[in-house]
Design a protein around this motif. Sequence first.
Motif, PDB file in Angstrom:
ATOM      1  N   ASP A  99      -6.137   9.503   3.040  1.00 25.30           N
ATOM      2  CA  ASP A  99      -5.584  10.703   2.410  1.00 25.30           C
ATOM      3  C   ASP A  99      -5.968  11.990   3.137  1.00 25.30           C
ATOM      4  O   ASP A  99      -5.758  13.083   2.616  1.00 25.30           O
ATOM      5  N   ASN A 110       0.815  -1.199   0.000  1.00 22.67           N
ATOM      6  CA  ASN A 110       0.000   0.000   0.000  1.00 22.67           C
ATOM      7  C   ASN A 110       0.863   1.270   0.000  1.00 22.67           C
ATOM      8  O   ASN A 110       0.619   2.216  -0.757  1.00 22.67           O
ATOM      9  N   TYR A 120       4.346   9.969   8.174  1.00 26.37           N
ATOM     10  CA  TYR A 120       3.168   9.097   8.160  1.00 26.37           C
ATOM     11  C   TYR A 120       3.118   8.259   9.423  1.00 26.37           C
ATOM     12  O   TYR A 120       4.118   7.686   9.833  1.00 26.37           O
ATOM     13  N   SER A 143      -1.091   7.001   7.498  1.00 26.55           N
ATOM     14  CA  SER A 143      -0.706   6.173   6.355  1.00 26.55           C
ATOM     15  C   SER A 143      -1.899   5.344   5.869  1.00 26.55           C
ATOM     16  O   SER A 143      -1.803   4.626   4.890  1.00 26.55           O
ATOM     17  N   GLU A 155       2.481   6.773  -6.882  1.00 28.48           N
ATOM     18  CA  GLU A 155       1.532   7.827  -7.272  1.00 28.48           C
ATOM     19  C   GLU A 155       2.207   9.208  -7.224  1.00 28.48           C
ATOM     20  O   GLU A 155       2.132   9.993  -8.164  1.00 28.48           O
ATOM     21  N   GLN A 156       2.858   9.472  -6.088  1.00 29.88           N
ATOM     22  CA  GLN A 156       3.554  10.758  -5.913  1.00 29.88           C
ATOM     23  C   GLN A 156       4.671  10.928  -6.944  1.00 29.88           C
ATOM     24  O   GLN A 156       4.875  12.000  -7.494  1.00 29.88           O
ATOM     25  N   ARG A 166       2.318   1.798  -3.407  1.00 28.55           N
ATOM     26  CA  ARG A 166       1.371   2.426  -4.342  1.00 28.55           C
ATOM     27  C   ARG A 166       1.339   3.933  -4.150  1.00 28.55           C
ATOM     28  O   ARG A 166       1.338   4.699  -5.112  1.00 28.55           O
ATOM     29  N   ARG A 167       1.327   4.356  -2.887  1.00 22.48           N
ATOM     30  CA  ARG A 167       1.271   5.803  -2.626  1.00 22.48           C
ATOM     31  C   ARG A 167       2.541   6.494  -3.092  1.00 22.48           C
ATOM     32  O   ARG A 167       2.501   7.608  -3.638  1.00 22.48           O
TER      33      ARG A 167
END
Length: 396
Positions: free
Chosen positions: A222, A9, A160, A219, A16-17, A12-13
């Motif tokens: 959003d 997870n 986070y 974490s 994305e960033q 993935r974040r």
Amino acid sequence: MGDTSRIKNVARRVVEQYRQGNQMVVVVSAMGDSTDDLIALSRQITDNPSPREMDMLLSTGERVSSALLAMAIKSLGVEVISLTGRQAGIKTDMVYSKARIIDVDNDRLRAELANSRVIIVAGFQGLNEYGDVTTLGRGGSDTTAVVLAASLHADLCEIYTDVDGVYTTDPRVVPEACKLDTITYDEMLELAHLGAAVLHPRSVECAKHYGIPLHVRSSFNDNPGTIVKEETDLEISMVITGVTYTKNVAKLAVFGVPDQPGVAYQIFKKLADNNISVDMIVQSAMRDGINDISFTVTQDDLHKSLETVEETIKEVGAQGYTYNADVAMVSVVGAGMNSNPGVAAMMFGALAEENINIHMISTSDIKISCIVKNSDAEQAVKALHKKFALDKIDQN
Ligand code: ASP
Ligand code: MG
């Protein structure tokens, strides 16, 4: 990063960033309870492990999570590299288990960033001048992140965690606690030192020193978290931003101390020489040429403190001492209290209404702390949170 599904997870974040065009250095802490598990493992071998080997052992937790996160990111098709604290150029002083970062040689970091790689750094560790691994103290990954952000002149440093941000008090004690949109470095420092475990205190000191705003956020979602920065707009409207408590405190009183110059020096010098840090100190009004001096230490230091005091009372000719480990420290913190009279009276009033006895009091520019009976701590926190209307704060 509790388990591998959470690592995926996080990956993935990060991706994305990264795809939004950001250069990223990600500092990881160890998975779940793995640091505690490593400590437990060492205890199965010995009660008195060498500090050097302890740091060698504990630093592995972050190496594990950094490599796994790098694998997860790579499998999403992004170039990535994991680095140990040493490879990231983090140099510390010599103090095993609570080392301080003294320098960052960021050549490698810059080179990897220039290669468009995401960098994953194992937090909580560095290298001392002997070339040995050191760790930064529990929760120290926060500090790694802030120091790297400073060294690289990052635009943003996000921390986070498993809560949505910094709360007015511990939501487990007061369910009505509110998340703060912003808080000052100084307030956050007080809260971090006084028991709120959201951030490593040293990370807040570093952020303040380098003027780096921190975004503390979850974490798991959003949602916007809490921004820690120099000044907040809240100061104008909020006198108190947080209530906190710690049960890791013990109170000692030395009584019948001769009222002479140098006596307090002798008592506290001995404690300092034994590496015991003292928090509150109260000296009573002198009567018949003698004083009583009370102070607090952490419960971990109580045993050593008693031994030390036992020796000093003979040397200074005091009559005796008592101690009480069944106490807690309850504090209210707020940069606004400086300019608002009556905060202390309000605090004592709230405790009086609950029939809670105050054993000791200490104040600074932005906090007031009271020592109370251990079993009164939670009730005191609830009463103070209510008295200062922290359940009804309007941040906009
Ligand atoms: N793993 C270390 C600890 O548990 C450091 C950290 O989590 O930041 O204290
Ligand atoms: Mg942490």
